[in-house]
Structure formats: C-alpha cells, structure tokens
Write a protein that holds these residues in place. Sequence first.
Motif, short mmCIF file in Angstrom:
data_model
loop_
_atom_site.label_atom_id
_atom_site.label_comp_id
_atom_site.label_asym_id
_atom_site.label_seq_id
_atom_site.Cartn_x
_atom_site.Cartn_y
_atom_site.Cartn_z
N ASP A 68 4.83 15.67 -6.02
CA ASP A 68 6.16 15.14 -5.69
C ASP A 68 6.36 15.10 -4.19
O ASP A 68 6.32 14.05 -3.56
N GLN A 69 6.51 16.26 -3.55
CA GLN A 69 6.80 16.31 -2.12
C GLN A 69 5.52 16.49 -1.32
O GLN A 69 4.60 17.20 -1.74
N ILE A 70 5.47 15.84 -0.15
CA ILE A 70 4.27 15.87 0.67
C ILE A 70 4.63 15.99 2.14
O ILE A 70 5.73 15.67 2.57
N ASP A 71 3.66 16.44 2.93
CA ASP A 71 3.58 16.15 4.35
C ASP A 71 2.70 14.91 4.47
O ASP A 71 1.74 14.74 3.71
N LEU A 72 3.01 14.03 5.42
CA LEU A 72 2.29 12.77 5.55
C LEU A 72 1.80 12.61 6.99
O LEU A 72 2.61 12.67 7.93
N VAL A 73 0.49 12.44 7.14
CA VAL A 73 -0.15 12.32 8.45
C VAL A 73 -0.90 11.00 8.47
O VAL A 73 -1.67 10.69 7.55
N ALA A 74 -0.71 10.20 9.54
CA ALA A 74 -1.30 8.86 9.56
C ALA A 74 -1.75 8.48 10.96
O ALA A 74 -1.27 9.02 11.96
N PRO B 298 0.81 -1.22 0.00
CA PRO B 298 0.00 0.00 0.00
C PRO B 298 0.84 1.27 0.00
O PRO B 298 0.37 2.31 -0.48
N ALA B 299 2.07 1.21 0.50
CA ALA B 299 2.95 2.37 0.37
C ALA B 299 3.22 2.65 -1.10
O ALA B 299 3.23 3.82 -1.54
N ALA B 300 3.42 1.59 -1.88
CA ALA B 300 3.59 1.77 -3.32
C ALA B 300 2.29 2.24 -3.98
O ALA B 300 2.32 3.00 -4.96
N ASP B 301 1.14 1.82 -3.43
CA ASP B 301 -0.14 2.34 -3.92
C ASP B 301 -0.17 3.86 -3.80
O ASP B 301 -0.61 4.56 -4.73
N ILE B 302 0.27 4.36 -2.65
CA ILE B 302 0.23 5.81 -2.42
C ILE B 302 1.17 6.53 -3.38
O ILE B 302 0.84 7.61 -3.90
N ALA B 303 2.32 5.94 -3.64
CA ALA B 303 3.23 6.54 -4.62
C ALA B 303 2.56 6.64 -5.98
O ALA B 303 2.73 7.64 -6.70
N GLY B 304 1.77 5.63 -6.35
CA GLY B 304 1.05 5.68 -7.62
C GLY B 304 -0.01 6.76 -7.64
O GLY B 304 -0.23 7.42 -8.67
N VAL B 305 -0.70 6.95 -6.53
CA VAL B 305 -1.69 8.02 -6.43
C VAL B 305 -1.03 9.38 -6.65
O VAL B 305 -1.53 10.23 -7.40
N LEU B 306 0.11 9.58 -6.00
CA LEU B 306 0.80 10.86 -6.13
C LEU B 306 1.29 11.08 -7.56
O LEU B 306 1.24 12.21 -8.08
N ALA B 307 1.74 10.00 -8.21
CA ALA B 307 2.15 10.13 -9.60
C ALA B 307 0.98 10.54 -10.48
O ALA B 307 1.11 11.40 -11.36
#
Length: 298
Positions: A100-106, A86-95
């Motif tokens: 490119d750069q984000i703040d990440l809250v979880a 799912p981390a790779a899923d999120i990279a695909g969403v951002l693409a």
Amino acid sequence: MPPLTGTRSFPTDFRTQDIQTNGTTLSVRVGGNGPAVVLLHGYAETGDMWAPMAVDLARDHQVIVPDLRGLGLSSKPAHGYDKKTPAADIAGVLADLGVDQIDLVAHDIGNMVAFQFAVQHPERIRRLVLIDAPIPGIGPWDDILKSPMLWHFRFGGADMERLVAGRERIYLDRFWNEFSADPARFDEEARVHYAELYALPGAMRAGFAQFAAFDQDAADNRAWLATGARLRMPVLAVGGEKSFGTTMAVVMRSAADDVRESVIPDSGHWVMEENPRATIALVRGFLADGSLDGGNPL
C-alpha cells in the motif's frame, strides 16, 4: 555500508518476477523486508542501475525495482508512454505485491513517472526522492527545453530508429559521455550491459516514445497544477553537482510544499555510476528520518 563493486547484478536473495499490469508486463526485482521502497530508473539505463542502493536498503526495507514499460526486460508495447500510463503500471505492480504505502525514489525519466504516481496516489507516498531530471510542464520547463544539450527530446520516429539500428552503443555513448562529470566513471561493463538491453527488439522505439510523450506529459502536469493542487509529502530534490544541481529543487518547489534540496558532489547526471556512496547515504538518511547526511545538503 557494504562495499560497492560497481556491478549491476542483484544478489541471489532478490527475486525477479514478471508482473502483468495495466495491459503490459513489467520485469520486477524484489528483495528485503520492512517498509516498502520503489526505485524507478531513467533512460539509457534500467532498474539495474539501482543494484548497489537496493542491496543497502534491503537491510531494513522491502525494495521493489521495476524495469519501466518498454525498457530493460519489461514488455515493449506500441503505446502508453505518456507518464500517466507507467505510473498506473507501478500501481498495478504494488497491487500484485500487496503493498500500500511506499517511499518512492526516482532518476531521470523515472522522475516523471514518479511525479505522476504522486499526483494520482499522494496518500500512498511517505517520502519522495527525485534525482537530476526536470518534470514536463513544471517550473522552468520551457527554459530548460532551450538547452542545445537536450536535442534528443525531439529525436525519434521510424527514420531515427533506422539510423541507430545496430549502432545503439554509439547513440547511448553520447548520453553517458556528455552528461557525466567524468565519462570514465560510466564504466565499460555498464556500457556493454545497457547497450545490449537497448538493442533488444522494440527497445529503442520505446525509448524514443518516452521523449515523444513529453508534450502530453507537460499538458497533463499543467492541468493538474492549474487546479491548485500541490504535493504535500516530504520531497527530496537532488541534482548532480555538474548537472542539474540546485535547479532540481527550483523545479519541485513549483509543485510541492515540503521540498528539501541536496547536490551530489563530484557527479554529473549519472549519480549511481559517478558517486554511488554519496547518493546511497543521502537517500538512506532522508528515508529514515528526513535528514540530509549524504551528498552536499544546502
């Protein structure tokens, strides 16, 4: 800050779109303009948990709120619940969104996905916020596993799916009740909403699979740590006063160099249900300038 209504509905100026990524499809809400911030939810909730925070942050951020693989309105594939995937899923969403750069809250399971995203893409995270859940294999993980409260980590499989089929609300009530400082704050509207989403075909199986992958997640995280790698971005480790508390910072100091800690007062695990004002103020301050103006900074 605008008034909090407790609703899980996003405003109409947020769009919801299905994004194909990494062999699955995620339902993603996007709104606002400015520096990008991604909000990742945990188990027994969906991206809807973030609605009040998303409304606040959208005043000066582009806010991206996915439902994780297998949960909410996202697709429910049979595999891929180790947190690398799912981390790779999120990279695909951002693409797809051109970010490119984000703040990440979880929060909760989202912490584990966010940690793996930070491991895989450290250069893409400006600030990282992890709220009230451990990271498999990191810090006092083995001791945390001994808690009898966490029996659900080993609860899953076909027979368990049969046990909870049609009884999703009963199963989920256990989490909302036992992990709250005051169960009444996880209101009936929220319980009905999430129980309906977790009763969707494949949702409980996907939920159980999140926990079944913890051994693999721990192995992956320990292998990364064994290389001598560390997270270098500023990290805010947040615990609920009646839940993980300062243990969240203990966990993260085992893997990150720049860890600030804070506790959400008068809250158990469900910080966005139990004390949303303090949680939003804390996150907003940290993302803005690293300050800890909300919650109970230590």
